[in-house]
Design an enzyme around this catalytic site. Structure first.
Site, PDB file in Angstrom:
ATOM      1  N   LYS A   1      -7.971  -9.208 -18.703  1.00  0.00           N
ATOM      2  CA  LYS A   1      -7.245  -9.180 -19.979  1.00  0.00           C
ATOM      3  C   LYS A   1      -8.232  -9.189 -21.130  1.00  0.00           C
ATOM      4  O   LYS A   1      -9.272  -9.861 -21.027  1.00  0.00           O
ATOM      5  CB  LYS A   1      -6.351 -10.428 -20.109  1.00  0.00           C
ATOM      6  CG  LYS A   1      -5.327 -10.544 -19.018  1.00  0.00           C
ATOM      7  CD  LYS A   1      -4.619 -11.891 -19.007  1.00  0.00           C
ATOM      8  CE  LYS A   1      -3.678 -11.925 -17.805  1.00  0.00           C
ATOM      9  NZ  LYS A   1      -3.133 -13.227 -17.513  1.00  0.00           N
TER      10      LYS A   1
ATOM     11  N   ASP B   1       0.819  -1.183   0.000  1.00  0.00           N
ATOM     12  CA  ASP B   1       0.000   0.000   0.000  1.00  0.00           C
ATOM     13  C   ASP B   1       0.868   1.253   0.000  1.00  0.00           C
ATOM     14  O   ASP B   1       0.627   2.199  -0.738  1.00  0.00           O
ATOM     15  CB  ASP B   1      -0.857  -0.039   1.276  1.00  0.00           C
ATOM     16  CG  ASP B   1      -2.174   0.621   1.051  1.00  0.00           C
ATOM     17  OD1 ASP B   1      -2.703   0.462  -0.062  1.00  0.00           O
ATOM     18  OD2 ASP B   1      -2.635   1.305   1.971  1.00  0.00           O
TER      19      ASP B   1
ATOM     20  N   LYS C   1      -5.308 -12.053  -9.219  1.00  0.00           N
ATOM     21  CA  LYS C   1      -3.914 -11.620  -9.306  1.00  0.00           C
ATOM     22  C   LYS C   1      -3.177 -12.261  -8.137  1.00  0.00           C
ATOM     23  O   LYS C   1      -3.325 -11.875  -6.983  1.00  0.00           O
ATOM     24  CB  LYS C   1      -3.822 -10.100  -9.222  1.00  0.00           C
ATOM     25  CG  LYS C   1      -2.429  -9.577  -9.423  1.00  0.00           C
ATOM     26  CD  LYS C   1      -2.456  -8.067  -9.593  1.00  0.00           C
ATOM     27  CE  LYS C   1      -1.105  -7.498  -9.940  1.00  0.00           C
ATOM     28  NZ  LYS C   1      -0.035  -7.791  -8.997  1.00  0.00           N
TER      29      LYS C   1
HETATM   30  S1  IVH Z   1      -0.468 -11.317 -16.591  1.00  0.00           S
HETATM   31  C1  IVH Z   1       1.722  -9.142 -19.669  1.00  0.00           C
HETATM   32  N1  IVH Z   1      -1.949 -12.580 -14.855  1.00  0.00           N
HETATM   33  O1  IVH Z   1       1.226  -9.438 -11.443  1.00  0.00           O
HETATM   34  C2  IVH Z   1       0.903  -9.517 -18.533  1.00  0.00           C
HETATM   35  N2  IVH Z   1      -0.035 -11.422 -14.077  1.00  0.00           N
HETATM   36  O2  IVH Z   1       1.713  -6.557 -11.248  1.00  0.00           O
HETATM   37  C3  IVH Z   1       1.702  -9.884 -17.386  1.00  0.00           C
HETATM   38  N3  IVH Z   1       0.329 -11.614 -11.675  1.00  0.00           N
HETATM   39  O3  IVH Z   1       4.294  -9.391 -13.076  1.00  0.00           O
HETATM   40  C4  IVH Z   1       1.153 -10.701 -16.384  1.00  0.00           C
HETATM   41  N4  IVH Z   1      -1.411 -12.888 -11.235  1.00  0.00           N
HETATM   42  O4  IVH Z   1       3.764 -11.429 -11.660  1.00  0.00           O
HETATM   43  C5  IVH Z   1      -0.868 -11.825 -15.052  1.00  0.00           C
HETATM   44  N5  IVH Z   1      -3.337 -13.748 -13.419  1.00  0.00           N
HETATM   45  C6  IVH Z   1      -2.260 -13.004 -13.618  1.00  0.00           C
HETATM   46  C7  IVH Z   1      -1.410 -12.630 -12.569  1.00  0.00           C
HETATM   47  C8  IVH Z   1      -0.298 -11.819 -12.845  1.00  0.00           C
HETATM   48  C9  IVH Z   1      -0.356 -12.277 -10.737  1.00  0.00           C
HETATM   49  C10 IVH Z   1       1.531 -10.806 -11.421  1.00  0.00           C
HETATM   50  C11 IVH Z   1       2.658 -10.999 -12.400  1.00  0.00           C
HETATM   51  C12 IVH Z   1       2.946  -9.619 -12.908  1.00  0.00           C
HETATM   52  C13 IVH Z   1       2.391  -8.758 -11.839  1.00  0.00           C
HETATM   53  C14 IVH Z   1       2.085  -7.369 -12.308  1.00  0.00           C
END
Ligand code: IVH
Length: 702
Positions: free
Chosen positions: A302, A42, A121
Site C-alpha cells: 500500500k 489458481d 495478504k
Molecule cells: S487491504 C482497500 N490488506 O484481500 C484495500 N486486504 O483480494 C482493501 N486481505 O478484500 C484491503 N490481507 O479481504 C488488505 N493486509 C491486507 C489484506 C487484505 C488480506 C484481503 C481482503 C481483501 C482481499 C482482496
C-alpha cells in the site's frame, strides 16, 4: 478445473465468454460468502485473466456482471450498508508487474510514492467491526462491497477482535477473519464429531463458521486488522486525524487499542522506501510462508501516506494505491484415485493417496500423505472424491479435506488392510499409526539396505539386489547375521564369484569398526537420523552408557525433548537382543574421541549440561563453533560426503549445521557455493576454503 495448466483460460467466442463470466461470478460468490469451493484460487485467477483478455479484444461486448469491472463478490448481497465501500485489490504476479504498478501509481500522483507499507495478504474473509464508544457493537461481512451480512453473533468467538477497545472510541476496524492451522484442525474435529462434513480448508472453515447461526458448538477464529476508519458519528477531530494518518501509524494505533495486527506475527507489516525494498520484503515473507501458523496467499503493498492514497484514488473495484502481489497457489482441487498402503523400514503401515496428477506451484503432484487410518476415517475420505490438496515448499503434499459438495454418489469407501500388505502378518492397530506385528523384520530388506548405506555402515558391494538375495536365501534374518556370513555361504549364492565374495567379506569386516554414531544410525531407531545419532553417540560415548540412560538422561542430548526421549529409550530396549548380537559379532560400540558423561544419569553429567557432553570436554579446534559446509570440497577433503564432513566437524569439537545464520561461526565454501556463501558474506560470517579448513582440523583427518 484440476489439471488446467495454462496461465490464462482461453476463451474462443462470445458464448464461451458468457459461460466464463457466469462461472467466475458463481465462484466469486462462493469465495466471498459460501464456505465451499467451486474453483480453487489458481483456476479462478486464470479464468478472470482469460475474461480480461477476451474483453480487451471485444470491448463492445463486455457483460455488466463481468468480474473484471465490478466489485468482486457481487452475487451475495447483505442488508447492512457499508458506509465506505469495502473494496477488493488488483493483483500482480511478478516483480516486473509490480514495478510497472509503482510506475503507474507515480504517474497518477505526480511523483514516486513516498513510502510503501508491505504486509501479508491473509487468506480469510474481510470483515468490518463497528465500535461505538469503545464497545464492539456490530460485525458485518464484506458482502458485495457496498452492503454485507450482519454476523454479530460471532462476537466473542474471534481472537484478536476485542469486545472493548483500550479507549472509548467510535471507529470501524477492518481486517481479515481466518482460522489458524490449529483452529482449522480443531474446527474440523468438532464439526465431524457433530456429524458434519469437514471443511475443505481454513478459509472455507472461517467463512462457514462466521455465517453459521445457532450452532450447537462454537469454534474460535482469529482476526488481523488492516484498516481503521472513522464512522459517520466519529468525533470530527478524531475522524480528521484518522484520515490523515499513514497506514503504518494506523496499524500501530489499532494494536494500541487492543486489536490484533500482523505486528504480532513472524511476518509483521513493515514499510519500504523503494520498489526494490518492497520486492526484498516480498521475498522474505514468501520464504516464511510455509512456517506460518495461518495461510497467506500473497503480499499487500500500500502507499503508506494518506496524502498519496488520496491522490491515487480508487476505481469501482479496487483502490489505486494498493496492490496484491499474489504468491503461487499452494492448493488445488483434484481427485483421489486410490490409496496405497506402504510398509516403512520400521514396520509402520502408512496410507498414501494416489491423485489425478495436478500441477501446484510448478510441480506435478501425484501422491499425497494421508497420515494414518484414523485420519482417513475422521475426514470421511472416499475413493473418487474431489480433494483439496495442499503443497507448500518442500513439504510432502497433503490432502486437506474432501470437497463434499462435489460428490456424485459414485465415491467408494477406502478399504483398510486386514493383514500386513508386505508380509501378511497381523497388524498392530493399537496406536494411531498402524504397524506390522513383525516390526522392522517385516521390512528386513529395506532396513538392511539402509544399514549398509554410505552414511551408516558403508558396506560396499551390499546393494539392494544382494540384500534381497541374502534375505531370500535365509542366510540373513537380522542385521547381526551379516557379520556371521562365511565365505562358503556367500560362494553358494548365485552370481557370487570369489572376488566379489572376498571383497564383500572385507567390506563387512571394515564395517565392524565404524564409529558408534553410525552403528546407532544403522539400527534405524525411530525418531533418530544421522545427525541425531551422532549427537547421542557423542554425548554418551559408548553403547552401554546409551542403554543405561533413562528418558530423563536422554533429554540431555540436544534436540531430544520430552516426547522423543521415552520412545528412543523404548526402541533401544526393543533392540537390545540385536545390539547384543552385534556386539558379540565384534561390531564397535564406542565413539572415537568422545568421553561418557561424568556421572551417567546426572543432569549435569555433560559438564556444560548441553548437547556434546563428551565432545565439549575433549575440546578441539572447533570447540564452541557452528560450522556450515557448502559447495564442492577439494584437496584432502575432496572425497568426503556431506555426512562425513559433518562427522569431522563434530569430531573436532564443533557443531555442524546446514543453514547459515548470525549464529554461524564459520562457512566452509567450496567451488560452486551459492546462496549460503552469499548469506555468510552479507552477515559477515567467517569464510574458509576447503584447504584452509583442512589445515585447521588437520589433526582430526583420518
Ligand atoms: S487491504 C482497500 N490488506 O484481500 C484495500 N486486504 O483480494 C482493501 N486481505 O478484500 C484491503 N490481507 O479481504 C488488505 N493486509 C491486507 C489484506 C487484505 C488480506 C484481503 C481482503 C481483501 C482481499 C482482496
Amino acid at each position: 478445473m484440476a489439471g488446467m495448466t495454462t496461465p490464462v483460460a482461453v476463451i474462443v467466442d462470445a458464448a464461451a465468454y458468457a459461460q466464463a463470466v457466469e462461472d467466475a461470478v458463481k465462484a466469486s460468490a462462493a469465495y466471498y460468502a459460501g464456505g465451499t469451493s467451486v474453483l480453487d484460487d489458481d483456476a479462478y485467477d486464470r479464468l478472470v485473466r482469460g475474461i480480461a483478455a477476451w474483453e480487451a479484444e471485444h470491448p463492445d461486448q463486455v457483460l455488466s456482471d463481468s468480474p473484471t469491472g465490478k466489485v468482486a463478490g457481487g452475487a451475495v448481497e447483505g442488508d447492512v450498508p457499508h458506509t465506505v465501500a469495502m473494496l477488493s485489490l488488483d493483483n500482480v504476479f511478478s516483480p516486473e508487474e509490480f514495478t510497472a504498478w509503482t510506475a503507474s501509481l507515480a504517474r497518477r500522483i505526480g511523483h514516486d510514492a513516498e513510502r510503501f507499507s508491505v504486509e501479508p495478504k491473509l487468506d480469510g474473509l474481510a470483515i468490518a467491526a463497528r465500535y461505538t464508544d469503545g464497545r464492539l457493537t456490530r460485525l458485518i461481512t464484506r458482502g458485495d462491497g457496498t452492503a454485507g451480512e450482519d454476523v454479530s453473533h460471532a462476537i466473542g468467538t474471534i481472537e484478536g477482535l476485542p469486545q472493548e477497545l483500550a479507549e472509548q472510541l467510535t471507529v470501524e476496524v477492518r481486517g481479515e477473519v481466518l482460522m489458524t492451522t490449529a483452529q482449522f484442525e480443531h474446527a474440523n474435529e468438532v464439526r465431524t464429531a457433530h456429524g458434519g462434513q469437514p471443511f475443505a480448508n481454513p478459509r472455507n472453515a472461517a467463512a462457514g463458521t462466521l455465517r453459521a447461526k445457532d450452532r450447537a458448538y462454537t469454534v474460535p477464529m482469529t482476526f488481523f486488522g488492516y484498516g481503521l476508519i472513522p464512522r459517520p458519528d466519529t468525533d470530527v477531530a478524531l475522524a480528521a486525524r484518522l484520515r490523515e494518518c499513514a497506514h503504518s501509524d494506523l496499524m500501530t494505533r489499532a494494536s494500541e487499542l487492543g486489536v490484533n495486527t500482523t505486528g504480532s506475527t513472524a511476518v509483521p507489516g513493515t514499510t519500504a522506501e523503494s520498489a526494490e525494498q518492497v520486492l526484498a520484503r516480498v521475498q522474505e515473507i514468501a520464504a516464511l510462508r510455509t512456517q506460518l501458523p495461518f495461510g497467506i496467499d500473497g503480499i499487500v503493498i500500500k502507499a503508506d501516506l494518506a496524502g498519496d492514497q488520496q491522490a491515487a484514488g480508487a476505481g469501482s473495484r479496487a483502490p489505486r494505491w494498493a496492490i496484491a502481489y499474489k504468491l503461487p497457489a499452494v492448493e488445488k482441487i483434484t481427485r483421489l484415485l486410490e490409496v496405497e498402503w506402504n510398509v516403512g523400514r520400521t514396520g509402520i503401515i502408512a496410507p498414501r493417496a494416489v491423485l489425478e496428477p495436478v500441477e501446484i506451484d510448478g510441480s506435478t503432484i501425484t501422491y499425497a500423505t494421508l497420515h494414518n487410518p484414523a485420519d482417513i476415517t475422521r475426514r470421511d475420505l472416499r475413493l473418487g472424491d474431489h480433494v483439496m490438496v495442499h503443497r507448500a515448499g518442500d513439504v510432502i503434499p497433503r490432502i486437506e479435506a474432501p470437497v463434499a459438495h462435489l460428490r456424485t454418489g459414485d465415491e467408494k469407501p477406502i478399504d483398510f488392510p486386514e493383514v500386513c500388505p508386505r508380509c501378511g502378518a497381523a497388524i498392530d492397530t493399537g496406536e494411531q499409526r498402524w504397524r506390522c506385528e513383525n516390526g522392522r523384520n517385516c521390512h528386513l530388506v529395506a532396513s538392511l539396505s539402509y544399514a549398509a548405506g554410505r552414511d551408516q555402515l558403508d558396506i560396499e558391494g551390499l546393494g539392494h539386489t544382494r540384500v534381497v538375495q541374502l534375505v531370500e536365501s535365509g542366510l540373513v534374518a537380522d542385521l547381526a547375521d551379516l557379520f556371521a556370513l562365511t565365505r562358503d555361504q556367500l560362494l553358494g549364492l548365485e552370481r557370487m564369484g570369489e572376488t566379489s565374495t572376498d571383497n564383500l567379506l572385507t567390506a563387512i569386516d571394515t564395517a565392524k569398526g565404524r564409529p558408534l554414531s553410525r552403528v546407532l544410525c544403522a539400527l534405524g531407531v525411530r525418531g533418530t537420523g544421522r545427525s541425531m545419532s551422532r549427537r547421542i553417540a557423542r554425548y554418551f560415548a559408548t553403547m552401554d552408557t546409551i542403554r543405561a540412560a533413562d528418558a530423563e538422561t536422554m533429554q540431555q542430548v540436544e534436540g531430544i525433548g520430552t516426547e522423543k526421549a521415552p520412545s528412543i529409550v523404548a526402541e533401544l530396549t526393543e533392540l537390545a537382543p540385536l545390539i547384543d548380537k552385534l556386539a558379540d559379532a565384534g561390531v564397535n560400540m564406542t565413539e572415537p574421541g568422545a568421553t561418557p558423561p561424568a556421572t551417567p544419569g546426572d543432569a549435569d553429567g555433560g559438564a556444560d549440561g548441553g548437547a556434546d557432553g563428551g565432545a565439549e570436554t575433549t575440546g578441539g579446534p572447533l570447540a564452541g563453533m557452528t560450522v556450515v559446509v557448502t559447495g564442492a570440497m577439494a584437496g584432502t577433503l575432496e572425497k568426503l560426503s556431506r555426512n562425513q564432513m559433518n562427522e569431522l566437524i563434530e569430531r573436532a569439537g564443533g557443531r555442524s549445521s546446514s543453514s547459515v545464520s548470525k549464529k554461524t561461526s564459520l562457512v566452509v565454501a567450496g567451488e560452486g557455493a551459492g546462496s549460503k556463501r552469499a548469506k555468510a558474506e552479507s552477515l559477515g560470517v567467517r569464510l574458509a576454503t576447503p584447504d584452509e579448513f583442512a589445515a585447521l582440523i588437520a589433526d582430526f583427518l583420518d
